[in-house]
Design a protein around this motif. Structure first.
Motif, short mmCIF file in Angstrom:
data_model
loop_
_atom_site.label_atom_id
_atom_site.label_comp_id
_atom_site.label_asym_id
_atom_site.label_seq_id
_atom_site.Cartn_x
_atom_site.Cartn_y
_atom_site.Cartn_z
N HIS A 236 3.15 -4.16 -31.03
CA HIS A 236 2.43 -5.41 -31.29
C HIS A 236 0.93 -5.18 -31.43
O HIS A 236 0.17 -6.16 -31.56
CB HIS A 236 2.70 -6.41 -30.16
CG HIS A 236 4.15 -6.74 -30.00
ND1 HIS A 236 4.82 -7.58 -30.86
CD2 HIS A 236 5.07 -6.31 -29.09
CE1 HIS A 236 6.09 -7.66 -30.48
NE2 HIS A 236 6.26 -6.90 -29.42
N VAL A 237 0.49 -3.92 -31.39
CA VAL A 237 -0.92 -3.59 -31.47
C VAL A 237 -1.19 -2.94 -32.83
O VAL A 237 -0.64 -1.87 -33.12
CB VAL A 237 -1.34 -2.64 -30.33
CG1 VAL A 237 -2.83 -2.32 -30.41
CG2 VAL A 237 -0.98 -3.26 -28.98
N PRO B 9 1.17 5.24 -35.28
CA PRO B 9 1.67 5.07 -36.65
C PRO B 9 2.81 6.00 -37.02
O PRO B 9 3.48 5.77 -38.03
CB PRO B 9 0.43 5.35 -37.50
CG PRO B 9 -0.47 6.18 -36.64
CD PRO B 9 -0.24 5.69 -35.24
N THR B 10 3.06 7.05 -36.24
CA THR B 10 4.22 7.91 -36.53
C THR B 10 5.52 7.28 -36.06
O THR B 10 6.60 7.74 -36.42
CB THR B 10 4.06 9.29 -35.85
OG1 THR B 10 3.94 9.11 -34.44
CG2 THR B 10 2.82 10.01 -36.39
N VAL C 19 -4.60 6.18 -28.50
CA VAL C 19 -5.30 6.97 -29.50
C VAL C 19 -5.41 6.15 -30.78
O VAL C 19 -4.47 5.46 -31.17
CB VAL C 19 -4.56 8.29 -29.78
CG1 VAL C 19 -5.21 9.05 -30.93
CG2 VAL C 19 -4.53 9.15 -28.52
N GLY C 20 -6.55 6.24 -31.44
CA GLY C 20 -6.74 5.52 -32.69
C GLY C 20 -7.88 4.54 -32.56
O GLY C 20 -8.29 4.15 -31.46
N ASP C 21 -8.38 4.12 -33.69
CA ASP C 21 -9.55 3.25 -33.76
C ASP C 21 -9.28 1.92 -33.07
O ASP C 21 -8.43 1.13 -33.52
CB ASP C 21 -9.94 3.02 -35.22
CG ASP C 21 -11.26 2.26 -35.35
OD1 ASP C 21 -12.07 2.35 -34.42
OD2 ASP C 21 -11.43 1.58 -36.37
N GLY C 22 -9.97 1.67 -31.97
CA GLY C 22 -9.91 0.38 -31.30
C GLY C 22 -8.72 0.16 -30.39
O GLY C 22 -8.63 -0.90 -29.75
N ILE C 23 -7.80 1.13 -30.29
CA ILE C 23 -6.58 0.91 -29.50
C ILE C 23 -6.90 0.80 -28.00
O ILE C 23 -6.46 -0.14 -27.33
CB ILE C 23 -5.56 2.04 -29.73
CG1 ILE C 23 -5.22 2.15 -31.22
CG2 ILE C 23 -4.31 1.80 -28.90
CD1 ILE C 23 -4.58 0.94 -31.82
#
Length: 436
Positions: A130-131, A136-137, A178-182
């Motif tokens: 939901h985020v 993404p994998t 991990v990841g932009d803004g997570i």
């Protein structure tokens, strides 16, 4: 013991207690998928049996579980759907601004029933799918999720909705941050939930590996959760738990997802059996998971029924939840809880420095500062050499079988060194406990 009251962080900052100061050992069961899949009759049967066995916590997802058996929700939807169908039956597009009260009325009723049986419910607020952009994998990177506004409003809605229930809030589900803004996304939700939580209930988060790497210093995080994974190896759990234990300032550590019994994945030839679960769990506790543990069984966490579909399971791997309730590893952990709660386990600290034999890298030891209790766990048959200086020399060491509860006397303490050989064919626990 059952849990009929909110739990708190104990003064030692390492364990849990009731508001009256009674130590609590968290023995959880993983039932992520129940809110979406379980019927009321199934839910009450499940809760009744786990409570009878001796569990006192249920961990579950507030929303339908994406990797549950399908359909992942049956007649109950938490939000309006933007599209009625899903390409793979697991990832749906929700209108998060249209909450379905009936779904959360049912969820509240499920939690109330569990509370009535002496079971706390640890509830995931936002699972990672939901985020937007998370993992993404696993989830398509273009899959729409909640905005920060929607997620914080939803978290505060749950706090208000469940205001009379005994819950622990778990902000994230299975994320690696991990990841932009997570990481910032969950931090905003954690702050909002903590601010809305006016009732004294604890807040934590459920990571892919460790929560402390991202949030140990966050004011909203009351204790650290660890997920040590689903492989058969028992080396990783104590290492990860100890890394969280060593973080300062001290916060309690809970291994909330060791290997699931009968789990078939993760590149193994065979599923995890009860011995694998015991090894991961006993080594975790003595490495610092003094709060307790959460057990998991294949078939329960994903709520399997014969004839239902799971994209990650072949038909021969289906392990229906009713059968999974009877897996023997659950009773091994109930036996652990009963043993530890009969001892002052909450006073233990990791004590690897007491291991004198260099070949004992797989052994975990923990001891109390006052020298009244020492536990050492051997994951396989062998001999242990211990520094027992400072322990009561009148104590009578004994071996305890984690699979059966059988006790066998060990060599007596003589001087500062104890050498003892396990009498059991598999794992064993050496106990030195002074009653004086």
């Amino acid at each position: 013991m059952d849990i009929h009251d909110y739990i708190q962080i104990a003064p030692n900052r390492r364990s849990f207690q009731t508001r009256d100061g009674v130590p609590v050992f968290w023995l959880g069961d993983t039932a992520w998928s129940c809110p979406g899949r379980a019927s009321w009759e199934e839910w009450t049967e499940y809760v009744d049996e786990r409570a009878r066995q001796g569990f006192n916590v249920i961990q579950m997802n507030a929303l339908p579980q994406h990797d549950a058996y399908q359909p992942i929700f049956q007649g109950r939807k938490p939000f309006a759907l933007l599209e009625e169908k899903s390409e793979d039956g697991r990832i749906f597009k929700w209108n998060y601004d249209e909450i379905d009260e009936a779904y959360f009325d049912t969820l509240s009723r499920m939690i109330e029933y569990a509370n009535g049986k002496g079971m706390l419910v640890a509830l995931i607020v936002v699972w990672f799918e939901h985020v937007p952009g998370s993992r993404p994998t696993v989830i398509p990177p273009d899959h729409p999720g909640m905005s920060v506004r929607q997620a914080t409003e939803f978290g505060c809605y749950l706090v208000r909705k469940m205001r009379d229930l005994n819950v622990v809030w778990i902000i994230s589900g299975d994320d690696d941050y991990v990841g932009d803004g997570i990481a910032e996304f969950y931090d905003a939700v954690g702050k909002a939930v903590k601010e809305a939580e006016l009732y004294g209930r604890l807040v934590t988060t459920h990571p892919v590996v460790k929560s402390g790497d991202a949030y140990h210093h966050a004011e909203w995080l009351d204790f650290n959760m660890v997920q040590t994974g689903h492989g058969n190896g028992h080396h990783r759990p104590p290492m990860l738990v100890r890394e969280e234990w060593d973080k300062m300032p001290p916060k309690p550590v809970l291994n909330a997802e060791p290997c699931y019994e009968w789990h078939p994945d993760c590149g193994r030839k065979d599923p995890v059996l009860r011995i694998g679960v015991r090894r991961a769990c006993w080594r975790s506790v003595l490495a610092g998971s003094l709060t307790g543990l959460t057990y998991g069984a294949e078939g329960i966490w994903n709520w399997a029924r014969k004839g239902d579909f799971n994209r990650n399971r072949s038909p021969e791997q289906v392990h229906p939840w009713q059968e999974a309730l009877k897996l023997p590893g659950a009773q091994d952990l109930v036996r652990m809880k009963r043993l530890l709660t009969a001892l002052p386990w909450q006073d233990l600290k990791p004590a690897q420095e007491r291991l004198l034999n260099g070949s004992q890298e797989n052994v975990n030891a923990a001891a109390s500062a006052d020298g009244r209790l020492l536990l050492a766990y051997l994951p396989e048959k062998g001999t242990i050499e211990l520094d027992v200086s400072g322990l009561d020399t009148n104590s009578a060491p004994y071996w305890w079988n984690p699979e059966s509860g059988e006790q066998v006397a060990a060599a007596p303490i003589g001087g500062c060194r104890l050498i003892a050989s396990s009498p059991f064919e598999q794992d064993a626990l050496l106990i030195i406990h002074s009653l004086s």
